[in-house]
Design an enzyme around this catalytic site. Structure first.
Site, PDB file in Angstrom:
ATOM      1  N   ASN A   1     -10.723 -37.404   4.774  1.00 48.84           N
ATOM      2  CA  ASN A   1      -9.823 -37.771   5.881  1.00 48.84           C
ATOM      3  C   ASN A   1      -8.706 -38.637   5.297  1.00 48.84           C
ATOM      4  O   ASN A   1      -8.926 -39.796   4.972  1.00 48.84           O
ATOM      5  CB  ASN A   1     -10.622 -38.548   6.948  1.00 48.84           C
ATOM      6  N   TRP A   2      -7.528 -38.052   5.192  1.00 50.40           N
ATOM      7  CA  TRP A   2      -6.404 -38.777   4.564  1.00 50.40           C
ATOM      8  C   TRP A   2      -5.814 -39.849   5.476  1.00 50.40           C
ATOM      9  O   TRP A   2      -4.981 -40.637   5.042  1.00 50.40           O
ATOM     10  CB  TRP A   2      -5.295 -37.800   4.188  1.00 50.40           C
ATOM     11  N   LYS A   3      -6.177 -39.811   6.751  1.00 47.95           N
ATOM     12  CA  LYS A   3      -5.576 -40.725   7.738  1.00 47.95           C
ATOM     13  C   LYS A   3      -4.037 -40.660   7.643  1.00 47.95           C
ATOM     14  O   LYS A   3      -3.495 -39.592   7.358  1.00 47.95           O
ATOM     15  CB  LYS A   3      -6.086 -42.147   7.537  1.00 47.95           C
TER      16      LYS A   3
ATOM     17  N   HIS B   1     -12.409 -39.817  16.409  1.00 45.45           N
ATOM     18  CA  HIS B   1     -12.540 -40.826  15.349  1.00 45.45           C
ATOM     19  C   HIS B   1     -12.484 -42.223  15.973  1.00 45.45           C
ATOM     20  O   HIS B   1     -11.745 -42.445  16.946  1.00 45.45           O
ATOM     21  CB  HIS B   1     -11.415 -40.635  14.327  1.00 45.45           C
TER      22      HIS B   1
ATOM     23  N   GLU C   1     -20.371 -42.315  12.149  1.00 44.60           N
ATOM     24  CA  GLU C   1     -19.504 -43.293  11.494  1.00 44.60           C
ATOM     25  C   GLU C   1     -19.600 -44.636  12.214  1.00 44.60           C
ATOM     26  O   GLU C   1     -18.914 -44.835  13.243  1.00 44.60           O
ATOM     27  CB  GLU C   1     -18.053 -42.823  11.540  1.00 44.60           C
TER      28      GLU C   1
ATOM     29  N   SER D   1     -16.943 -45.995   4.282  1.00 46.91           N
ATOM     30  CA  SER D   1     -16.896 -46.624   2.956  1.00 46.91           C
ATOM     31  C   SER D   1     -17.744 -45.909   1.909  1.00 46.91           C
ATOM     32  O   SER D   1     -18.424 -46.548   1.100  1.00 46.91           O
ATOM     33  CB  SER D   1     -17.285 -48.103   3.052  1.00 46.91           C
TER      34      SER D   1
END
Ligand code: PEP
Length: 245
Positions: free
Chosen positions: A8-10, A92, A164, A206
């Protein structure tokens, strides 16, 4: 079933940086697991062109919960499909928190994605680290029961659930293994009440190559959602290669 690793590159990467990373990834001819990269909308065209002959699948980080044309600034599931996306992240924790997305809207996105042949990666997880008491169970039951409402049993096999915990995202430390395994078992219990189909459940928060191997060897963890460590070619590929063959 092979493990799934989703990057996930955000909101990261200029077009030059995106091109460099995508070209490096596309050059790799084989991976030991299924790989998806979820790039910002503005890089979908580039990613679609560069990845199309590779083994890497394309995903988006969000989609609109409606299909009509009157949603300025939004992107529809049909547009994502048109760009070659196969996956879309939905719900998300950053969207729940900063854009006030609730479970009803998230459910609409899940249903629309499935209807349009996209695999939703439904993110669920608690804000606070309170493993004792009923907080965790209540949060997950609500997110899953509403988020997956109105799904037909066989649609769940095209849905990925990403556990998450918000408190473990973008920190220095991943959540402890026993917490992840206990929560995934809780998630599986809730999902079993909805359908007999075994859902794919992945973990995010993380993860990097220093802590991924322990997770990837657990039969109950079907893969990983990786934020920061997916932004660097070497870190991301080391994380991928920590997958047992
Ligand atoms: C995420 O935002 O989905 C995520 C897992 O981020 P990070 O790996 O940076 O914690």
């Amino acid at each position: 079933m092979s493990k799934l690793i989703v990057g996930n590159w955000k909101m990261n990467k200029s077009s030059k940086e995106a091109q460099e990373l995508l070209e490096e990834l596309a050059k790799k001819s084989s991976f030991c697991c299924d790989i998806v990269v979820c790039v910002p909308y503005v890089h979908l065209g580039l990613a679609s062109r560069l990845l199309h002959k590779s083994q890497i699948k394309l995903g988006a980080q969000n989609c609109c919960h409606e299909t009509s044309h009157k949603f300025t600034g939004e992107i529809s599931v049909r547009m994502l499909k048109d760009f070659g996306c196969e996956y879309v992240i939905v719900g998300h924790s950053e969207r729940r928190k900063h854009f006030a997305e609730d479970d009803l809207i998230i459910n609409k996105k899940v249903l629309l994605a499935l209807k349009n042949d996209l695999k939703p990666i439904l993110c669920v997880g608690e804000e606070l680290h309170e493993p004792d008491g009923s907080y965790l169970k209540d949060v997950l039951e609500t997110q899953l029961k509403i988020g997956l409402a109105k799904l037909e049993a066989n649609q769940l096999k095209n849905c990925i659930i990403a556990y998450e915990p918000a408190w473990a995202i973008n920190t220095k430390e991943r959540a402890p293994l026993d917490h992840i395994l206990n929560t995934i078992s809780l998630i599986r219990g809730v999902v079993r009440e909805l359908t007999a189909v075994r859902a794919a459940v992945i973990y995010g928060g993380s993860v990097d190559f220093t802590n991924s191997a322990e997770l990837l060897k657990q039969p109950d963890i079907d893969g990983l959602l990786v934020g920061r460590a997916s932004l660097d070619f070497s870190e991301f590929t080391k994380t991928i290669h920590s997958c047992p063959h």
